[in-house]
Design a protein around this motif. Structure first.
Motif, PDB file in Angstrom:
ATOM      1  N   SER A 150       0.834  -1.197   0.000  1.00 36.80           N
ATOM      2  CA  SER A 150       0.000   0.000   0.000  1.00 36.80           C
ATOM      3  C   SER A 150       0.877   1.258   0.000  1.00 36.80           C
ATOM      4  N   ALA A 151       0.331   2.340  -0.524  1.00 33.86           N
ATOM      5  CA  ALA A 151       0.950   3.652  -0.370  1.00 33.86           C
ATOM      6  C   ALA A 151       0.437   4.272   0.929  1.00 33.86           C
ATOM      7  N   PRO A 152       1.094   5.315   1.440  1.00 31.63           N
ATOM      8  CA  PRO A 152       0.655   5.915   2.708  1.00 31.63           C
ATOM      9  C   PRO A 152      -0.743   6.537   2.625  1.00 31.63           C
ATOM     10  N   PHE A 153      -1.151   6.982   1.440  1.00 31.42           N
ATOM     11  CA  PHE A 153      -2.469   7.593   1.244  1.00 31.42           C
ATOM     12  C   PHE A 153      -3.089   6.990  -0.011  1.00 31.42           C
ATOM     13  N   ARG A 154      -4.378   7.256  -0.153  1.00 30.32           N
ATOM     14  CA  ARG A 154      -5.081   6.804  -1.355  1.00 30.32           C
ATOM     15  C   ARG A 154      -4.466   7.526  -2.558  1.00 30.32           C
ATOM     16  N   LEU A 155      -4.142   6.783  -3.611  1.00 26.01           N
ATOM     17  CA  LEU A 155      -3.458   7.364  -4.770  1.00 26.01           C
ATOM     18  C   LEU A 155      -4.456   7.845  -5.816  1.00 26.01           C
ATOM     19  N   SER A 156      -4.225   9.046  -6.325  1.00 25.16           N
ATOM     20  CA  SER A 156      -5.089   9.528  -7.418  1.00 25.16           C
ATOM     21  C   SER A 156      -4.689   8.860  -8.730  1.00 25.16           C
ATOM     22  N   GLN A 157      -3.439   8.404  -8.829  1.00 23.15           N
ATOM     23  CA  GLN A 157      -2.971   7.717 -10.043  1.00 23.15           C
ATOM     24  C   GLN A 157      -2.212   6.445  -9.647  1.00 23.15           C
ATOM     25  N   PRO A 158      -2.966   5.373  -9.351  1.00 26.70           N
ATOM     26  CA  PRO A 158      -2.334   4.149  -8.825  1.00 26.70           C
ATOM     27  C   PRO A 158      -1.264   3.573  -9.749  1.00 26.70           C
ATOM     28  N   GLU A 159      -1.369   3.842 -11.045  1.00 25.32           N
ATOM     29  CA  GLU A 159      -0.369   3.309 -11.980  1.00 25.32           C
ATOM     30  C   GLU A 159       1.003   3.955 -11.767  1.00 25.32           C
ATOM     31  N   GLY A 160       1.036   5.043 -10.989  1.00 25.28           N
ATOM     32  CA  GLY A 160       2.311   5.710 -10.728  1.00 25.28           C
ATOM     33  C   GLY A 160       3.040   5.203  -9.487  1.00 25.28           C
ATOM     34  N   TRP A 161       2.438   4.202  -8.813  1.00 24.14           N
ATOM     35  CA  TRP A 161       3.074   3.652  -7.596  1.00 24.14           C
ATOM     36  C   TRP A 161       4.103   2.603  -8.032  1.00 24.14           C
ATOM     37  N   LEU A 162       5.364   2.876  -7.762  1.00 23.73           N
ATOM     38  CA  LEU A 162       6.472   2.099  -8.322  1.00 23.73           C
ATOM     39  C   LEU A 162       7.450   1.725  -7.215  1.00 23.73           C
ATOM     40  N   GLY A 163       8.190   0.649  -7.456  1.00 25.04           N
ATOM     41  CA  GLY A 163       9.165   0.277  -6.434  1.00 25.04           C
ATOM     42  C   GLY A 163      10.261  -0.601  -6.999  1.00 25.04           C
ATOM     43  N   GLN A 164      11.271  -0.821  -6.180  1.00 26.53           N
ATOM     44  CA  GLN A 164      12.301  -1.812  -6.515  1.00 26.53           C
ATOM     45  C   GLN A 164      12.938  -2.309  -5.229  1.00 26.53           C
TER      46      GLN A 164
END
Ligand SMILES: CC(C)(COP(=O)(O)OP(=O)(O)OC[C@H]1O[C@@H](n2cnc3c(N)ncnc32)[C@H](O)[C@@H]1OP(=O)(O)O)[C@@H](O)C(=O)NCCC(=O)NCCS
Length: 178
Positions: free
Chosen positions: A138-152
């Motif tokens: 999860s991100a810390p808050f609700r995302l307005s653009q979930p496709e931008g949540w990225l990681g490695q």
């Protein structure tokens, strides 16, 4: 060009760099918002929870990047990359990608195992980021653009499922950023 950790004496110059850069790309209001965010990260955040780096050319700061801690229920060393900015007249010369890679190396040296960001997958995929489903982390808050949540994953770690909603540093505590 030299890349290095930021020094507190550079705070005003770094803030001005982010105001200029984001005003140029997204308008003056966004420039002010990102300038305030960066000041908050540099001045009011526990130094153990934030890492900042700059690219210097001819004694001038031409780019900057910040990483701040994300705290999960699980004992995992995780940081958020945001923001990164390159002076408009220096963009497109590889400085942004170089500074991101430099920052990731410093995180690895500190034993960080996960890094996240929220941005354009087309750009961040060049420096190792892949999309993260919010059902997995999860991100810390609700995302307005979930496709931008990225990681490695760093230091040989995979981007495994992490339970719970992480806490970000207070500088990122405004849902409007997300
Ligand atoms: C995004 C940014 C940090 C990239 O730094 P840079 O030094 O200009 O980038 P590099 O020279 O390392 O890489 C350039 C490549 O990335 C691409 N790129 C740059 N910004 C991009 C974006 N937002 N989305 C997709 N691709 C992007 C360029 O098109 C270029 O592609 P090419 O090599 O195929 O021509 C910089 O352009 C910037 O400060 N932009 C304004 C602020 C911003 O949007 N920051 C990121 C969000 S926090």
């Amino acid at each position: 060009m030299t890349l290095a950790g930021f020094d507190a004496s550079q705070a005003a110059e770094i803030e001005a760099l982010f105001v200029t850069t984001f005003s140029h790309s997204e308008g003056p209001a966004e420039g002010e918002v990102v300038g305030r965010l960066v000041r908050h990260l540099m001045v009011d955040t526990d130094p153990r929870d934030v890492l900042g780096f700059v690219a210097m050319e001819k004694g001038r700061v031409v780019a900057g990047i910040f990483f701040s801690r994300l705290t999960f229920d699980a004992p995992v060393e995780a940081f958020l990359l945001s923001p990164v900015g390159v002076r408009p007249d220096h963009q497109g010369r590889g400085i942004g990608q170089r500074l991101i890679r430099f920052g990731l190396e410093r995180l690895k040296e500190r034993g960080v195992t996960r890094v996240f960001t929220y941005g354009d997958p087309a750009f961040y995929s060049r420096v190792g980021f892949t999309p993260v489903a919010e059902s997995r982390v999860s991100a810390p808050f609700r995302l307005s653009q979930p496709e931008g949540w990225l990681g490695q994953g760093l230091n040989g770690h995979e981007m495994t499922v992490l339970a719970g909603v992480p806490c970000c540093v207070t500088a990122f505590g405004d849902p409007a950023y997300w």
